[in-house]
Every structure is written in C-alpha cells, then in structure tokens.
Write an enzyme that holds these catalytic residues in place. Structure first.
Site, PDB file in Angstrom:
ATOM      1  N   SER A  54       0.816  -1.227   0.000  1.00  0.00           N
ATOM      2  CA  SER A  54       0.000   0.000   0.000  1.00  0.00           C
ATOM      3  C   SER A  54       0.846   1.271   0.000  1.00  0.00           C
ATOM      4  O   SER A  54       0.459   2.279  -0.592  1.00  0.00           O
ATOM      5  CB  SER A  54      -0.948  -0.008   1.198  1.00  0.00           C
ATOM      6  OG  SER A  54      -0.222  -0.135   2.413  1.00  0.00           O
ATOM      7  N   CYS A  84      -6.716  -6.358   0.310  1.00  0.00           N
ATOM      8  CA  CYS A  84      -5.469  -6.305   1.076  1.00  0.00           C
ATOM      9  C   CYS A  84      -4.863  -4.894   1.046  1.00  0.00           C
ATOM     10  O   CYS A  84      -5.406  -3.999   1.683  1.00  0.00           O
ATOM     11  CB  CYS A  84      -4.518  -7.391   0.586  1.00  0.00           C
ATOM     12  SG  CYS A  84      -3.289  -7.825   1.829  1.00  0.00           S
ATOM     13  N   ARG A 117      -2.678  -2.222   9.748  1.00  0.00           N
ATOM     14  CA  ARG A 117      -1.822  -2.734   8.678  1.00  0.00           C
ATOM     15  C   ARG A 117      -0.975  -3.896   9.180  1.00  0.00           C
ATOM     16  O   ARG A 117      -0.526  -3.877  10.324  1.00  0.00           O
ATOM     17  CB  ARG A 117      -0.908  -1.612   8.222  1.00  0.00           C
ATOM     18  CG  ARG A 117      -0.847  -1.465   6.755  1.00  0.00           C
ATOM     19  CD  ARG A 117       0.056  -0.350   6.371  1.00  0.00           C
ATOM     20  NE  ARG A 117       1.056  -0.879   5.485  1.00  0.00           N
ATOM     21  CZ  ARG A 117       2.323  -0.556   5.529  1.00  0.00           C
ATOM     22  NH1 ARG A 117       2.766   0.292   6.429  1.00  0.00           N
ATOM     23  NH2 ARG A 117       3.133  -1.083   4.675  1.00  0.00           N
ATOM     24  N   ILE A 145      -1.999 -12.506   3.132  1.00  0.00           N
ATOM     25  CA  ILE A 145      -0.556 -12.308   2.947  1.00  0.00           C
ATOM     26  C   ILE A 145      -0.185 -10.958   3.586  1.00  0.00           C
ATOM     27  O   ILE A 145      -0.514  -9.911   3.032  1.00  0.00           O
ATOM     28  CB  ILE A 145      -0.178 -12.305   1.446  1.00  0.00           C
ATOM     29  CG1 ILE A 145      -0.679 -13.582   0.767  1.00  0.00           C
ATOM     30  CG2 ILE A 145       1.329 -12.135   1.271  1.00  0.00           C
ATOM     31  CD1 ILE A 145      -0.580 -13.573  -0.751  1.00  0.00           C
ATOM     32  N   ARG A 146       0.443 -11.005   4.735  1.00  0.00           N
ATOM     33  CA  ARG A 146       0.741  -9.776   5.490  1.00  0.00           C
ATOM     34  C   ARG A 146      -0.441  -8.813   5.435  1.00  0.00           C
ATOM     35  O   ARG A 146      -0.324  -7.644   5.066  1.00  0.00           O
ATOM     36  CB  ARG A 146       2.024  -9.122   4.982  1.00  0.00           C
ATOM     37  CG  ARG A 146       3.269  -9.931   5.341  1.00  0.00           C
ATOM     38  CD  ARG A 146       4.568  -9.282   4.958  1.00  0.00           C
ATOM     39  NE  ARG A 146       4.783  -7.989   5.596  1.00  0.00           N
ATOM     40  CZ  ARG A 146       5.073  -7.809   6.888  1.00  0.00           C
ATOM     41  NH1 ARG A 146       5.138  -8.838   7.702  1.00  0.00           N
ATOM     42  NH2 ARG A 146       5.283  -6.616   7.363  1.00  0.00           N
ATOM     43  N   HIS A 190      -7.124 -12.236  -0.348  1.00  0.00           N
ATOM     44  CA  HIS A 190      -6.903 -12.141  -1.796  1.00  0.00           C
ATOM     45  C   HIS A 190      -7.840 -13.078  -2.550  1.00  0.00           C
ATOM     46  O   HIS A 190      -7.459 -14.222  -2.829  1.00  0.00           O
ATOM     47  CB  HIS A 190      -5.459 -12.538  -2.126  1.00  0.00           C
ATOM     48  CG  HIS A 190      -4.437 -11.544  -1.700  1.00  0.00           C
ATOM     49  ND1 HIS A 190      -3.916 -10.598  -2.549  1.00  0.00           N
ATOM     50  CD2 HIS A 190      -3.846 -11.335  -0.507  1.00  0.00           C
ATOM     51  CE1 HIS A 190      -3.036  -9.849  -1.904  1.00  0.00           C
ATOM     52  NE2 HIS A 190      -2.971 -10.271  -0.661  1.00  0.00           N
ATOM     53  N   GLU A 192      -8.543 -13.067  -5.593  1.00  0.00           N
ATOM     54  CA  GLU A 192      -7.993 -13.345  -6.929  1.00  0.00           C
ATOM     55  C   GLU A 192      -7.003 -14.506  -6.888  1.00  0.00           C
ATOM     56  O   GLU A 192      -6.690 -15.094  -7.911  1.00  0.00           O
ATOM     57  CB  GLU A 192      -7.344 -12.079  -7.519  1.00  0.00           C
ATOM     58  CG  GLU A 192      -5.999 -11.679  -6.941  1.00  0.00           C
ATOM     59  CD  GLU A 192      -6.063 -11.120  -5.525  1.00  0.00           C
ATOM     60  OE1 GLU A 192      -7.158 -11.068  -4.936  1.00  0.00           O
ATOM     61  OE2 GLU A 192      -5.002 -10.756  -4.988  1.00  0.00           O
TER      62      GLU A 192
END
Ligand SMILES: NC(=O)CC[C@H](N)C(=O)O
Length: 219
Positions: A54, A84, A117, A145-146, A190, A192
């Site tokens: 980000s 995310c 975050r 993922i994080r 995610h 996708e």
C-alpha cells in the site's frame, strides 16, 4: 428497448497483483484491464485496487496524479473493490501505517473504517482460512498475505465477513476481514488468488456494478 452495455472493470496498475484480478474478472466473462491514468479511470464501470504494497501504490498514485481522481471516483459512489493493500488504501484511518498513510496524504480513503496494517503478520506472514461471507452458504478460501484487518467500522459500513471466532485462530479470531459501504467493497484477503476465476467476491463487485447501472437508468 436498449440493452445496457457490458461493463468494463479497471484494475489500478501501479503495483501489485494486477494480472490475477484481470484474470479473475475475465473468467467471469467481463472485460477488464489495467488503469494507470485519470482518463482511463473515467471509462471504468468499476475499479479494483489490488493487493501489493500500500505504501508503494499510494506513493505512485500521488506521483502520477491519480490520488484526486481516485478519491473523486470513490466519492461519486462508483463501484470499487479493494483487496489487502487496496483495503488499506481505501480506509479513512490506518493503524501501524507510515506517516503519509496516517495523515492521509498518500491514501485514497472514503471507506469509514479503521484498519490495522500487517495485523496478521505478527502471528504468521501468510495463511489460508475459510471465510463465510454474509448471505453465503459455502465459505470462500481466504488467502492472507501480510494482511490488514478491520479494527472498527463506522455506522454506514456492513460487515461481510470475519475470521471464524474459534480459539484456534488466536488473535485473529472474530476479526473483520470483509466489508461493504455503499458501492465500496473491501477484503483483507486475496480472492484473486484463493478463489481464482469465478470468485464470489468478484461476482459481488459485478452485482454492485449492475445495481449502480440500474440506479443510473432509473429502474
Ligand atoms: N498482500 C498485501 O496486499 C499486503 C499488504 C501490505 N502489508 C500493505 O500494507 O500494503
């Protein structure tokens, strides 16, 4: 009677998993492609802010004069899905963000939530857990993922999904990971990647685009 034209969905292509989102949308039979410039944004019936980093996406958006057009897009109630890092960028408030995220200068904003975050990163960097989305009978595979989680939501925000509230989930138990506010959808995970083509979350974005098109036609 005129038929509505097929929607075109843009994926913000400054950094992150752009191709995966384009593939997930294309698998649903929708025209989709990358967006880098304000003029390209204008022609999109919906927009995806992908996962990635980000801070990088925010910095590049500022550099390419995309922040104001993106904010205007969200403010105009046009359909947006942030996943995310995309969820982080949409949030009005960020915990554990960089100074430019905390003061909003490299953020899109418009989604009345506080996100934390890299929240799940403290336990494990990446993991997968099923997420039961509101109204669904079958959970979707949530790939984290994080990832950020949503720490709190404003009154106009609907919670669409949480991590299962079981002790086995540790700190993550019961955390909000999918939300909707008007035409804005956001997930910590995610879709996708976990769901790939035909993703429930991408279908939801297409439903929001249909609703927006019907509202614009006055039907
Ligand atoms: N997979 C991701 O999108 C990670 C998000 C990243 N941790 C961020 O804050 O931007």
């Amino acid at each position: 009677m005129s038929r509505p034209t097929a929607p075109y969905v843009g994926v913000l292509a400054l950094q992150g998993d752009v191709r995966e989102h384009v593939a997930a949308l294309t698998a649903l039979g929708v025209a989709a492609g990358p967006v880098r410039r304000p003029a390209e944004l204008d022609r999109c019936d919906g927009l995806v802010l992908p996962g990635g980093e980000s801070t990088t996406i925010g910095r590049l958006a500022r550099h390419f004069d995309m922040l104001a057009p993106l904010r205007a897009y969200v403010a105009a109630d046009r359909p947006v899905l942030g996943t995310c890092a995309g969820m982080v960028l949409l949030a009005d408030r960020v915990l554990d963000g960089t100074p430019a995220q905390q003061d909003g200068s490299e953020m899109v904003g418009g989604l009345d939530v506080t996100v934390r975050r890299n929240a799940f990163g403290r336990q494990v960097d990446s993991f997968e857990t099923p997420i039961l989305l509101h109204g669904a009978e079958v959970p979707v595979p949530g790939v984290f993922i994080r990832a950020p989680w949503v720490e709190s939501v404003g009154p106009g925000v609907e919670v669409l999904g949480r991590v299962e509230a079981s002790p086995a989930q540790g700190d993550a138990a019961g955390r909000i990971v999918a939300v909707r506010q008007g035409a804005v959808l956001a997930t910590s995970f995610h879709p996708e990647i976990g769901e790939g083509g035909g993703s429930v979350v991408h279908r939801l974005l297409l439903d929001v685009i249909d609703e927006a098109a019907s509202a614009a036609r006055g039907s």
